[in-house]
Design a protein around this motif. Sequence first.
Motif, PDB file in Angstrom:
ATOM      1  N   ARG A  21      40.888  43.369  23.940  1.00  0.00           N
ATOM      2  CA  ARG A  21      40.287  43.038  25.226  1.00  0.00           C
ATOM      3  C   ARG A  21      39.703  41.633  25.154  1.00  0.00           C
ATOM      4  N   GLN A  22      39.965  40.808  26.156  1.00  0.00           N
ATOM      5  CA  GLN A  22      39.352  39.491  26.217  1.00  0.00           C
ATOM      6  C   GLN A  22      37.949  39.614  26.807  1.00  0.00           C
ATOM      7  N   ALA A  23      37.233  38.517  26.844  1.00  0.00           N
ATOM      8  CA  ALA A  23      35.887  38.498  27.423  1.00  0.00           C
ATOM      9  C   ALA A  23      35.951  38.006  28.865  1.00  0.00           C
ATOM     10  N   THR A  24      34.962  38.361  29.652  1.00  0.00           N
ATOM     11  CA  THR A  24      34.857  37.836  31.006  1.00  0.00           C
ATOM     12  C   THR A  24      34.603  36.334  30.944  1.00  0.00           C
ATOM     13  N   GLY A  25      34.747  35.674  32.091  1.00  0.00           N
ATOM     14  CA  GLY A  25      34.619  34.222  32.121  1.00  0.00           C
ATOM     15  C   GLY A  25      33.307  33.711  31.569  1.00  0.00           C
ATOM     16  N   ASP A  26      32.220  34.445  31.817  1.00  0.00           N
ATOM     17  CA  ASP A  26      30.923  34.002  31.319  1.00  0.00           C
ATOM     18  C   ASP A  26      30.637  34.510  29.909  1.00  0.00           C
ATOM     19  N   GLY A  27      31.578  35.286  29.351  1.00  0.00           N
ATOM     20  CA  GLY A  27      31.425  35.784  27.994  1.00  0.00           C
ATOM     21  C   GLY A  27      30.452  36.928  27.833  1.00  0.00           C
ATOM     22  N   SER A  28      29.940  37.465  28.942  1.00  0.00           N
ATOM     23  CA  SER A  28      28.886  38.468  28.854  1.00  0.00           C
ATOM     24  C   SER A  28      29.411  39.887  28.628  1.00  0.00           C
ATOM     25  N   GLU A  29      30.684  40.136  29.002  1.00  0.00           N
ATOM     26  CA  GLU A  29      31.228  41.487  28.920  1.00  0.00           C
ATOM     27  C   GLU A  29      32.680  41.444  28.442  1.00  0.00           C
ATOM     28  N   ALA A  30      33.168  42.605  28.037  1.00  0.00           N
ATOM     29  CA  ALA A  30      34.597  42.733  27.760  1.00  0.00           C
ATOM     30  C   ALA A  30      35.339  42.827  29.077  1.00  0.00           C
ATOM     31  N   LEU A  64      44.315  42.290  38.940  1.00  0.00           N
ATOM     32  CA  LEU A  64      43.349  43.314  39.350  1.00  0.00           C
ATOM     33  C   LEU A  64      41.892  42.937  39.078  1.00  0.00           C
ATOM     34  N   GLY A  65      41.599  41.639  39.111  1.00  0.00           N
ATOM     35  CA  GLY A  65      40.223  41.196  38.882  1.00  0.00           C
ATOM     36  C   GLY A  65      39.719  41.546  37.505  1.00  0.00           C
ATOM     37  N   ALA A  66      40.608  41.513  36.512  1.00  0.00           N
ATOM     38  CA  ALA A  66      40.242  41.961  35.162  1.00  0.00           C
ATOM     39  C   ALA A  66      39.089  41.159  34.577  1.00  0.00           C
ATOM     40  N   GLY A  67      38.970  39.897  34.963  1.00  0.00           N
ATOM     41  CA  GLY A  67      37.942  39.046  34.389  1.00  0.00           C
ATOM     42  C   GLY A  67      36.587  39.134  35.067  1.00  0.00           C
ATOM     43  N   LEU A  68      36.465  39.958  36.100  1.00  0.00           N
ATOM     44  CA  LEU A  68      35.179  40.113  36.788  1.00  0.00           C
ATOM     45  C   LEU A  68      34.212  40.932  35.939  1.00  0.00           C
ATOM     46  N   THR A  69      32.935  40.660  36.101  1.00  0.00           N
ATOM     47  CA  THR A  69      31.926  41.503  35.463  1.00  0.00           C
ATOM     48  C   THR A  69      31.718  42.766  36.296  1.00  0.00           C
ATOM     49  N   GLU A  70      31.051  43.721  35.725  1.00  0.00           N
ATOM     50  CA  GLU A  70      30.776  44.955  36.456  1.00  0.00           C
ATOM     51  C   GLU A  70      29.926  44.675  37.690  1.00  0.00           C
ATOM     52  N   GLY A  71      28.990  43.753  37.558  1.00  0.00           N
ATOM     53  CA  GLY A  71      28.173  43.387  38.708  1.00  0.00           C
ATOM     54  C   GLY A  71      28.992  42.736  39.804  1.00  0.00           C
ATOM     55  N   ASN A  72      29.963  41.898  39.418  1.00  0.00           N
ATOM     56  CA  ASN A  72      30.856  41.280  40.405  1.00  0.00           C
ATOM     57  C   ASN A  72      31.584  42.349  41.209  1.00  0.00           C
ATOM     58  N   ARG A  73      32.119  43.333  40.520  1.00  0.00           N
ATOM     59  CA  ARG A  73      32.889  44.380  41.214  1.00  0.00           C
ATOM     60  C   ARG A  73      31.993  45.209  42.129  1.00  0.00           C
TER      61      ARG A  73
END
Length: 297
Positions: free
Chosen positions: A38-47, A198-207
Amino acid sequence: MSAWTVIRDEPGGRDKNKRWIAEDAASDRDQHWLWKYRQATGDGSEAALTDCAEVFTSRLAAAINLPAAECRFAILDGDLGLISRNVTPHGFNLNTGTSYLPEVEGYQRGPSAGSDAGGGRMRLDEGYTLDSMERVLEHVKALPGVGELSGFAVFTGYLVLDALVGNGDRHPGNWAILERQSDGARFLAPTYDHGSALGAGLTEGNRRDKDPMAFARRGRANPFSPRKQLLVDLALEAVGRSGADFWVARIAALDEASIRETLEAPQGRLSEVAYTFVEQVILENQRRLCHGDVGKD
Protein backbone atom coordinates in the motif's frame (compact mmCIF):
# COMPACT_ATOMS: atom_id res chain seq x y z
CA MET A 1 2.61 -14.94 0.61
CA SER A 2 5.81 -15.06 2.70
CA ALA A 3 6.50 -18.58 1.41
CA TRP A 4 6.60 -17.42 -2.21
CA THR A 5 9.92 -16.92 -4.00
CA VAL A 6 11.21 -13.46 -4.89
CA ILE A 7 12.15 -13.52 -8.57
CA ARG A 8 13.50 -9.97 -8.88
CA ASP A 9 12.86 -6.40 -7.78
CA GLU A 10 10.93 -4.05 -10.07
CA PRO A 11 12.80 -0.72 -10.46
CA GLY A 12 11.31 2.65 -11.33
CA GLY A 13 8.01 4.36 -10.63
CA ARG A 14 6.78 5.88 -7.40
CA ASP A 15 6.78 2.62 -5.44
CA LYS A 16 10.37 1.60 -4.78
CA ASN A 17 9.44 -1.67 -3.04
CA LYS A 18 7.74 -3.62 -5.82
CA ARG A 19 9.00 -7.11 -6.52
CA TRP A 20 8.14 -10.03 -8.76
CA ILE A 21 7.25 -13.20 -6.86
CA ALA A 22 6.00 -16.68 -7.70
CA GLU A 23 4.88 -19.82 -5.92
CA ASP A 24 7.47 -21.75 -7.93
CA ALA A 25 10.75 -20.13 -8.95
CA ALA A 26 10.87 -22.30 -12.08
CA SER A 27 7.44 -21.22 -13.36
CA ASP A 28 6.98 -19.31 -16.62
CA ARG A 29 6.79 -15.54 -16.29
CA ASP A 30 3.04 -15.46 -16.90
CA GLN A 31 2.84 -17.18 -13.50
CA HIS A 32 4.82 -14.37 -11.86
CA TRP A 33 3.00 -11.79 -9.79
CA LEU A 34 4.04 -8.22 -8.98
CA TRP A 35 3.80 -7.51 -5.25
CA LYS A 36 2.96 -3.93 -4.29
CA TYR A 37 2.73 -2.46 -0.81
CA ARG A 38 0.00 0.00 0.00
CA GLN A 39 1.31 3.47 -0.83
CA ALA A 40 0.85 6.48 1.44
CA THR A 41 -1.65 9.29 0.97
CA GLY A 42 -0.38 12.53 -0.53
CA ASP A 43 0.30 14.08 2.86
CA GLY A 44 1.90 10.87 4.13
CA SER A 45 -0.46 10.66 7.09
CA GLU A 46 -2.26 7.41 6.17
CA ALA A 47 -1.99 4.29 4.06
CA ALA A 48 -3.67 4.89 0.71
CA LEU A 49 -6.23 2.43 -0.63
CA THR A 50 -4.09 1.61 -3.66
CA ASP A 51 -4.60 -2.12 -3.11
CA CYS A 52 -8.39 -1.73 -3.11
CA ALA A 53 -8.29 0.48 -6.21
CA GLU A 54 -6.26 -2.09 -8.16
CA VAL A 55 -8.27 -5.13 -7.09
CA PHE A 56 -11.68 -3.49 -7.56
CA THR A 57 -10.73 -2.14 -11.00
CA SER A 58 -9.40 -5.56 -12.03
CA ARG A 59 -12.73 -7.13 -11.06
CA LEU A 60 -14.74 -4.48 -12.88
CA ALA A 61 -12.66 -5.07 -16.01
CA ALA A 62 -13.38 -8.80 -15.76
CA ALA A 63 -17.09 -8.05 -15.36
CA ILE A 64 -17.16 -6.33 -18.78
CA ASN A 65 -14.73 -8.82 -20.42
CA LEU A 66 -12.00 -6.22 -20.80
CA PRO A 67 -8.42 -7.57 -20.83
CA ALA A 68 -6.76 -6.57 -17.56
CA ALA A 69 -4.11 -7.76 -15.17
CA GLU A 70 -5.62 -10.04 -12.54
CA CYS A 71 -5.15 -8.50 -9.09
CA ARG A 72 -5.62 -10.04 -5.66
CA PHE A 73 -5.35 -8.82 -2.10
CA ALA A 74 -2.23 -10.11 -0.39
CA ILE A 75 -0.17 -9.82 2.79
CA LEU A 76 3.61 -10.04 2.76
CA ASP A 77 5.51 -10.24 6.05
CA GLY A 78 2.52 -8.67 7.81
CA ASP A 79 2.16 -5.76 5.38
CA LEU A 80 -1.04 -5.15 3.42
CA GLY A 81 -0.81 -4.92 -0.34
CA LEU A 82 -1.73 -6.73 -3.53
CA ILE A 83 -0.34 -8.95 -6.23
CA SER A 84 -0.85 -8.26 -9.94
CA ARG A 85 -0.31 -11.05 -12.43
CA ASN A 86 2.23 -10.58 -15.22
CA VAL A 87 0.48 -9.60 -18.46
CA THR A 88 3.31 -10.78 -20.73
CA PRO A 89 2.66 -14.28 -22.12
CA HIS A 90 5.44 -16.68 -23.02
CA GLY A 91 6.89 -15.85 -26.43
CA PHE A 92 6.13 -12.12 -26.29
CA ASN A 93 8.02 -8.94 -25.46
CA LEU A 94 6.26 -6.05 -23.74
CA ASN A 95 7.00 -2.37 -24.43
CA THR A 96 5.11 0.54 -22.94
CA GLY A 97 3.62 3.36 -24.96
CA THR A 98 6.75 5.44 -24.34
CA SER A 99 8.52 3.25 -26.91
CA TYR A 100 6.01 3.93 -29.70
CA LEU A 101 4.61 7.43 -29.29
CA PRO A 102 7.87 9.19 -30.28
CA GLU A 103 7.34 7.69 -33.77
CA VAL A 104 4.19 9.81 -34.14
CA GLU A 105 4.57 13.26 -35.67
CA GLY A 106 3.57 15.97 -33.21
CA TYR A 107 4.26 13.93 -30.09
CA GLN A 108 6.94 15.21 -27.75
CA ARG A 109 7.76 13.61 -24.46
CA GLY A 110 8.07 16.12 -21.65
CA PRO A 111 9.73 15.83 -18.24
CA SER A 112 8.10 13.71 -15.57
CA ALA A 113 5.94 15.65 -13.17
CA GLY A 114 5.70 14.89 -9.49
CA SER A 115 8.52 12.36 -9.55
CA ASP A 116 12.27 12.05 -9.70
CA ALA A 117 14.25 11.66 -12.87
CA GLY A 118 14.14 7.88 -12.53
CA GLY A 119 10.52 7.49 -13.55
CA GLY A 120 7.01 8.08 -12.39
CA ARG A 121 4.06 9.85 -13.89
CA MET A 122 4.43 11.66 -17.21
CA ARG A 123 1.93 14.49 -17.31
CA LEU A 124 3.72 17.02 -19.52
CA ASP A 125 3.87 15.18 -22.85
CA GLU A 126 2.73 17.19 -25.87
CA GLY A 127 0.66 15.58 -28.60
CA TYR A 128 -0.58 12.72 -26.43
CA THR A 129 -4.05 12.64 -27.97
CA LEU A 130 -6.61 10.23 -29.36
CA ASP A 131 -5.21 11.05 -32.81
CA SER A 132 -1.75 9.89 -31.75
CA MET A 133 -3.22 6.77 -30.13
CA GLU A 134 -5.07 5.86 -33.32
CA ARG A 135 -1.83 6.14 -35.27
CA VAL A 136 0.21 4.09 -32.77
CA LEU A 137 -2.44 1.35 -32.66
CA GLU A 138 -3.20 1.32 -36.39
CA HIS A 139 -1.67 -2.13 -36.94
CA VAL A 140 -2.14 -3.42 -33.38
CA LYS A 141 -4.76 -6.06 -32.65
CA ALA A 142 -6.56 -7.41 -29.63
CA LEU A 143 -4.95 -10.42 -28.00
CA PRO A 144 -6.12 -13.84 -29.23
CA GLY A 145 -9.25 -14.82 -27.33
CA VAL A 146 -10.50 -11.24 -26.92
CA GLY A 147 -12.24 -11.12 -30.30
CA GLU A 148 -11.71 -9.59 -33.71
CA LEU A 149 -11.11 -6.11 -32.36
CA SER A 150 -8.62 -3.46 -33.31
CA GLY A 151 -6.10 -2.30 -30.75
CA PHE A 152 -7.79 1.11 -30.66
CA ALA A 153 -11.18 -0.49 -29.94
CA VAL A 154 -9.65 -2.28 -26.94
CA PHE A 155 -7.88 0.90 -25.82
CA THR A 156 -11.27 2.61 -25.97
CA GLY A 157 -12.39 0.04 -23.42
CA TYR A 158 -9.50 1.07 -21.19
CA LEU A 159 -10.64 4.69 -21.37
CA VAL A 160 -14.23 3.68 -20.56
CA LEU A 161 -12.92 1.75 -17.55
CA ASP A 162 -10.85 4.79 -16.52
CA ALA A 163 -13.97 6.95 -16.65
CA LEU A 164 -15.92 4.44 -14.57
CA VAL A 165 -13.35 4.30 -11.76
CA GLY A 166 -11.95 7.83 -12.03
CA ASN A 167 -8.47 6.76 -13.12
CA GLY A 168 -6.71 9.89 -14.33
CA ASP A 169 -3.31 8.22 -14.64
CA ARG A 170 -3.40 6.68 -18.16
CA HIS A 171 0.01 8.08 -19.04
CA PRO A 172 2.13 6.49 -21.82
CA GLY A 173 3.82 4.19 -19.31
CA ASN A 174 0.49 2.80 -18.14
CA TRP A 175 -0.38 0.87 -21.28
CA ALA A 176 1.75 -1.38 -23.43
CA ILE A 177 2.04 -3.35 -26.65
CA LEU A 178 3.01 -7.02 -26.80
CA GLU A 179 5.22 -8.04 -29.72
CA ARG A 180 5.22 -11.73 -30.62
CA GLN A 181 8.79 -12.96 -30.89
CA SER A 182 8.07 -15.39 -33.71
CA ASP A 183 6.78 -12.88 -36.26
CA GLY A 184 6.75 -9.39 -34.71
CA ALA A 185 2.93 -9.20 -34.66
CA ARG A 186 1.67 -6.55 -32.25
CA PHE A 187 -1.17 -6.86 -29.74
CA LEU A 188 -2.44 -4.44 -27.11
CA ALA A 189 -1.45 -5.71 -23.67
CA PRO A 190 -4.09 -6.03 -20.93
CA THR A 191 -4.60 -2.88 -18.91
CA TYR A 192 -2.69 -2.61 -15.63
CA ASP A 193 -1.67 -0.27 -12.80
CA HIS A 194 -4.88 1.34 -11.53
CA GLY A 195 -3.68 2.35 -8.07
CA SER A 196 -4.72 5.98 -8.61
CA ALA A 197 -8.38 5.10 -9.24
CA LEU A 198 -11.39 5.55 -6.95
CA GLY A 199 -9.83 8.33 -4.88
CA ALA A 200 -7.31 5.88 -3.45
CA GLY A 201 -5.00 8.66 -2.31
CA LEU A 202 -7.63 10.49 -0.24
CA THR A 203 -7.49 10.42 3.53
CA GLU A 204 -10.38 9.05 5.53
CA GLY A 205 -11.31 12.59 6.51
CA ASN A 206 -11.34 13.63 2.85
CA ARG A 207 -13.79 10.87 1.99
CA ARG A 208 -16.01 11.74 4.92
CA ASP A 209 -16.16 15.41 3.92
CA LYS A 210 -16.35 15.15 0.12
CA ASP A 211 -19.45 14.62 -1.98
CA PRO A 212 -18.62 11.45 -3.98
CA MET A 213 -20.85 12.50 -6.88
CA ALA A 214 -19.08 15.87 -7.16
CA PHE A 215 -15.73 14.09 -6.88
CA ALA A 216 -16.70 11.75 -9.72
CA ARG A 217 -17.75 14.66 -11.95
CA ARG A 218 -14.34 16.29 -11.56
CA GLY A 219 -12.41 13.27 -12.86
CA ARG A 220 -9.95 14.38 -15.52
CA ALA A 221 -7.71 12.63 -18.04
CA ASN A 222 -4.68 14.62 -16.93
CA PRO A 223 -1.96 13.07 -19.14
CA PHE A 224 -3.83 13.71 -22.40
CA SER A 225 -3.78 16.81 -24.57
CA PRO A 226 -5.56 19.15 -24.45
CA ARG A 227 -5.26 19.41 -20.69
CA LYS A 228 -8.11 19.09 -18.20
CA GLN A 229 -10.35 16.92 -20.38
CA LEU A 230 -12.99 15.10 -18.38
CA LEU A 231 -12.53 11.35 -18.26
CA VAL A 232 -16.08 10.75 -19.45
CA ASP A 233 -15.66 13.18 -22.35
CA LEU A 234 -12.48 11.46 -23.51
CA ALA A 235 -13.98 7.98 -23.19
CA LEU A 236 -17.12 8.84 -25.13
CA GLU A 237 -15.10 10.58 -27.84
CA ALA A 238 -13.02 7.40 -28.20
CA VAL A 239 -16.21 5.34 -28.39
CA GLY A 240 -17.46 7.56 -31.20
CA ARG A 241 -14.20 7.26 -33.13
CA SER A 242 -13.81 3.49 -32.73
CA GLY A 243 -17.46 2.48 -32.88
CA ALA A 244 -16.82 0.35 -29.79
CA ASP A 245 -20.04 1.37 -28.05
CA PHE A 246 -20.39 -2.15 -26.64
CA TRP A 247 -18.08 -1.12 -23.79
CA VAL A 248 -20.65 1.41 -22.61
CA ALA A 249 -23.41 -1.17 -23.09
CA ARG A 250 -21.50 -3.57 -20.85
CA ILE A 251 -21.06 -0.87 -18.23
CA ALA A 252 -24.80 -0.17 -18.40
CA ALA A 253 -25.55 -3.87 -17.85
CA LEU A 254 -23.82 -3.85 -14.45
CA ASP A 255 -26.46 -3.67 -11.74
CA GLU A 256 -25.79 -2.44 -8.22
CA ALA A 257 -25.54 -5.97 -6.84
CA SER A 258 -22.84 -6.98 -9.33
CA ILE A 259 -20.92 -3.76 -8.65
CA ARG A 260 -21.06 -4.42 -4.92
CA GLU A 261 -19.62 -7.88 -5.52
CA THR A 262 -16.54 -6.30 -7.07
CA LEU A 263 -16.07 -4.18 -3.92
CA GLU A 264 -15.72 -7.06 -1.48
CA ALA A 265 -12.55 -6.83 0.61
CA PRO A 266 -11.07 -8.65 3.60
CA GLN A 267 -11.91 -7.23 7.00
CA GLY A 268 -9.78 -4.23 7.90
CA ARG A 269 -9.00 -3.19 4.33
CA LEU A 270 -11.89 -0.80 3.76
CA SER A 271 -13.90 1.29 6.21
CA GLU A 272 -17.63 1.82 5.82
CA VAL A 273 -16.94 5.45 4.88
CA ALA A 274 -14.49 4.39 2.17
CA TYR A 275 -16.78 1.65 0.86
CA THR A 276 -19.71 4.05 0.50
CA PHE A 277 -17.53 6.67 -1.17
CA VAL A 278 -16.09 4.21 -3.71
CA GLU A 279 -19.50 2.73 -4.51
CA GLN A 280 -21.07 6.14 -5.08
CA VAL A 281 -18.19 7.26 -7.32
CA ILE A 282 -18.66 4.18 -9.52
CA LEU A 283 -22.43 4.52 -9.69
CA GLU A 284 -22.22 8.21 -10.59
CA ASN A 285 -19.65 7.56 -13.30
CA GLN A 286 -21.75 4.69 -14.63
CA ARG A 287 -24.73 7.04 -14.89
CA ARG A 288 -22.66 9.71 -16.65
CA LEU A 289 -21.20 7.27 -19.17
CA CYS A 290 -24.53 5.72 -19.99
CA HIS A 291 -26.41 9.02 -20.22
CA GLY A 292 -23.74 10.81 -22.23
CA ASP A 293 -23.08 13.59 -19.73
CA VAL A 294 -20.40 15.16 -21.89
CA GLY A 295 -18.96 18.51 -20.84
CA LYS A 296 -21.61 19.15 -18.19
CA ASP A 297 -19.20 19.28 -15.27
